[in-house]
Design an enzyme around this catalytic site. Structure first.
Site, PDB file in Angstrom:
ATOM      1  N   ASN A   9      44.440  58.167  87.603  1.00 52.63           N
ATOM      2  CA  ASN A   9      43.075  57.643  87.524  1.00 52.63           C
ATOM      3  C   ASN A   9      42.116  58.825  87.688  1.00 52.63           C
ATOM      4  O   ASN A   9      41.912  59.309  88.788  1.00 52.63           O
ATOM      5  CB  ASN A   9      42.877  56.609  88.651  1.00 52.63           C
ATOM      6  CG  ASN A   9      41.445  56.121  88.739  1.00 52.63           C
ATOM      7  OD1 ASN A   9      40.638  56.357  87.845  1.00 52.63           O
ATOM      8  ND2 ASN A   9      41.140  55.417  89.827  1.00 52.63           N
ATOM      9  N   LYS A  11      39.006  58.874  87.377  1.00 50.11           N
ATOM     10  CA  LYS A  11      37.685  58.463  87.894  1.00 50.11           C
ATOM     11  C   LYS A  11      36.576  59.134  87.061  1.00 50.11           C
ATOM     12  O   LYS A  11      36.787  59.389  85.875  1.00 50.11           O
ATOM     13  CB  LYS A  11      37.580  58.774  89.392  1.00 50.11           C
ATOM     14  CG  LYS A  11      38.754  58.184  90.178  1.00 50.11           C
ATOM     15  CD  LYS A  11      38.581  58.197  91.660  1.00 50.11           C
ATOM     16  CE  LYS A  11      39.835  57.636  92.304  1.00 50.11           C
ATOM     17  NZ  LYS A  11      39.741  57.524  93.750  1.00 50.11           N
ATOM     18  N   HIS A  97      39.677  48.127  91.289  1.00 49.17           N
ATOM     19  CA  HIS A  97      39.740  49.321  92.137  1.00 49.17           C
ATOM     20  C   HIS A  97      38.726  49.177  93.279  1.00 49.17           C
ATOM     21  O   HIS A  97      37.643  48.626  93.085  1.00 49.17           O
ATOM     22  CB  HIS A  97      39.440  50.572  91.311  1.00 49.17           C
ATOM     23  CG  HIS A  97      39.748  51.825  92.064  1.00 49.17           C
ATOM     24  ND1 HIS A  97      38.909  52.328  93.021  1.00 49.17           N
ATOM     25  CD2 HIS A  97      40.836  52.636  92.039  1.00 49.17           C
ATOM     26  CE1 HIS A  97      39.465  53.411  93.550  1.00 49.17           C
ATOM     27  NE2 HIS A  97      40.633  53.617  92.968  1.00 49.17           N
ATOM     28  N   GLU A  99      36.713  51.156  94.561  1.00 45.47           N
ATOM     29  CA  GLU A  99      35.385  51.742  94.310  1.00 45.47           C
ATOM     30  C   GLU A  99      34.524  50.771  93.501  1.00 45.47           C
ATOM     31  O   GLU A  99      33.312  50.703  93.678  1.00 45.47           O
ATOM     32  CB  GLU A  99      35.544  53.101  93.602  1.00 45.47           C
ATOM     33  CG  GLU A  99      36.065  54.158  94.572  1.00 45.47           C
ATOM     34  CD  GLU A  99      36.932  55.239  93.948  1.00 45.47           C
ATOM     35  OE1 GLU A  99      36.901  55.414  92.719  1.00 45.47           O
ATOM     36  OE2 GLU A  99      37.666  55.900  94.713  1.00 45.47           O
ATOM     37  N   GLU A 169      46.560  49.789  97.277  1.00 49.21           N
ATOM     38  CA  GLU A 169      45.792  50.981  97.639  1.00 49.21           C
ATOM     39  C   GLU A 169      45.001  50.688  98.914  1.00 49.21           C
ATOM     40  O   GLU A 169      43.878  50.153  98.832  1.00 49.21           O
ATOM     41  CB  GLU A 169      44.825  51.357  96.513  1.00 49.21           C
ATOM     42  CG  GLU A 169      45.504  51.668  95.205  1.00 49.21           C
ATOM     43  CD  GLU A 169      44.648  52.585  94.347  1.00 49.21           C
ATOM     44  OE1 GLU A 169      45.133  53.667  93.999  1.00 49.21           O
ATOM     45  OE2 GLU A 169      43.496  52.236  94.048  1.00 49.21           O
ATOM     46  N   GLY A 175      41.324  58.962  98.593  1.00 56.72           N
ATOM     47  CA  GLY A 175      40.478  60.149  98.572  1.00 56.72           C
ATOM     48  C   GLY A 175      40.232  60.753  99.945  1.00 56.72           C
ATOM     49  O   GLY A 175      39.384  61.618 100.110  1.00 56.72           O
ATOM     50  N   SER A 215      45.748  58.973  98.321  1.00 54.12           N
ATOM     51  CA  SER A 215      46.130  60.330  98.747  1.00 54.12           C
ATOM     52  C   SER A 215      47.604  60.640  98.483  1.00 54.12           C
ATOM     53  O   SER A 215      48.240  61.372  99.237  1.00 54.12           O
ATOM     54  CB  SER A 215      45.784  60.564 100.222  1.00 54.12           C
ATOM     55  OG  SER A 215      44.387  60.466 100.412  1.00 54.12           O
TER      56      SER A 215
HETATM   57  P1  PGA Z   1      43.395  59.354  95.494  1.00 54.30           P
HETATM   58  O1  PGA Z   1      42.863  58.072  94.684  1.00 54.30           O
HETATM   59  O2  PGA Z   1      44.777  59.632  95.000  1.00 54.30           O
HETATM   60  O3  PGA Z   1      42.418  60.429  95.180  1.00 54.30           O
HETATM   61  O4  PGA Z   1      43.389  58.946  96.943  1.00 54.30           O
HETATM   62  C1  PGA Z   1      43.725  57.024  94.356  1.00 54.30           C
HETATM   63  C2  PGA Z   1      42.947  55.960  93.618  1.00 54.30           C
HETATM   64  O5  PGA Z   1      41.771  55.770  93.908  1.00 54.30           O
HETATM   65  O6  PGA Z   1      43.481  55.295  92.705  1.00 54.30           O
END
Ligand code: PGA
Length: 252
Positions: A9, A11, A97, A99, A169, A175, A215
């Protein structure tokens, strides 16, 4: 046997040129290494879907969108419909997601409509679920994830549910550099699988791919993926570097 998947992803990252370079490096990696039956999905920003899809056609890469609108078509400026993605041969779409839930106020109810639009257009949802830190600390994480699945996915008929990929997640791990422990991931993945079995049947539960996200990186991927119910990962930050992403793909 359920499918093992590593999805990247990106983003809201990368210029067009950076995206082009990254996708070419990944195509090169996939074409020169035997990755067996592992499904690799790239989810670039929407303006780069066509570029990614064109480059991916020279390899076994799959392409996913990061979002889709909950309506079929019409006056929704700036939005992208499932039918548009289908017409561009996009295979998957991330839905729900954290976010999007946080910054764009996407509710479980709205997400159920997004899932419907994707399924109607033969796009496989990568449905994200996961609890916030206070919910983890209050011991409410099973209830939160259960509600997310029940309210956004479990209305699907069996044959449609079979197209869904789930990504657990935990929001506190996205992140942040704080990964769920292998035990925490396995515990939740087994719980999700048990809910699918209860709602549908054992066969569907055993065949549903459940990814871990948050992460995940080349250092911890192997331990996470070694868990019985963890079928791969949804990777954010570490999907932006071809080397790191390649190492994660090789972590099964
Ligand atoms: P990250 O994000 O690996 O940067 O923690 C994962 C995600 O948001 O799908």
């Amino acid at each position: 046997m359920r499918k093992q998947i590593v999805a990247g992803n990106w983003k809201m990252n990368n210029t067009f040129q950076e995206a082009d370079d990254l996708i070419n490096e990944l195509v090169e990696f996939i074409n020169s290494n035997d990755i067996g039956d592992i499904g690799v999905i790239i989810c670039p920003p929407a303006p780069y879907l066509e570029l990614t899809s064109d480059s991916a056609s020279e390899s076994d890469l799959f392409v996913g969108a990061q979002n889709v609108n909950d309506h079929e078509s019409g006056a929704y400026t700036g939005e992208i419909s499932a039918a548009m993605l289908e017409s561009m041969n996009i295979d998957y779409c991330i839905i729900g997601h954290s976010e999007r839930r946080k910054y764009y106020h996407e509710s479980n109810e709205m997400l159920s409509e997004k899932v419907n639009r994707a399924i109607e257009s033969s796009i496989q949802p990568i449905f994200c679920c996961g609890e916030l830190l206070p919910e983890r600390e209050a011991g409410e994480y099973f209830d939160v994830v259960k509600a997310q699945l029940e309210e956004s996915l479990f209305h699907l008929k069996e044959e449609d549910f079979e197209d869904v990929v789930i990504a657990y997640e935990p929001v506190w791990a996205i992140g942040t550099g704080v990964t769920a422990t292998s035990d925490q991931a396995q515990e939740m993945h087994a719980f999700i699988r048990s809910l699918i079995k209860e709602k549908y049947n054992e066969n569907i539960a055993e065949n549903t791919t459940i990814l871990y996200g948050g992460s995940c990186n080349p250092k911890n991927a192997r331990e996470l993926f070694a868990n019985k119910d963890v079928d791969g990962g949804l990777i954010g930050g570490a999907s932006l570097k071809a080397d790191d992403f390649a190492k994660i793909i090789q972590s099964f």
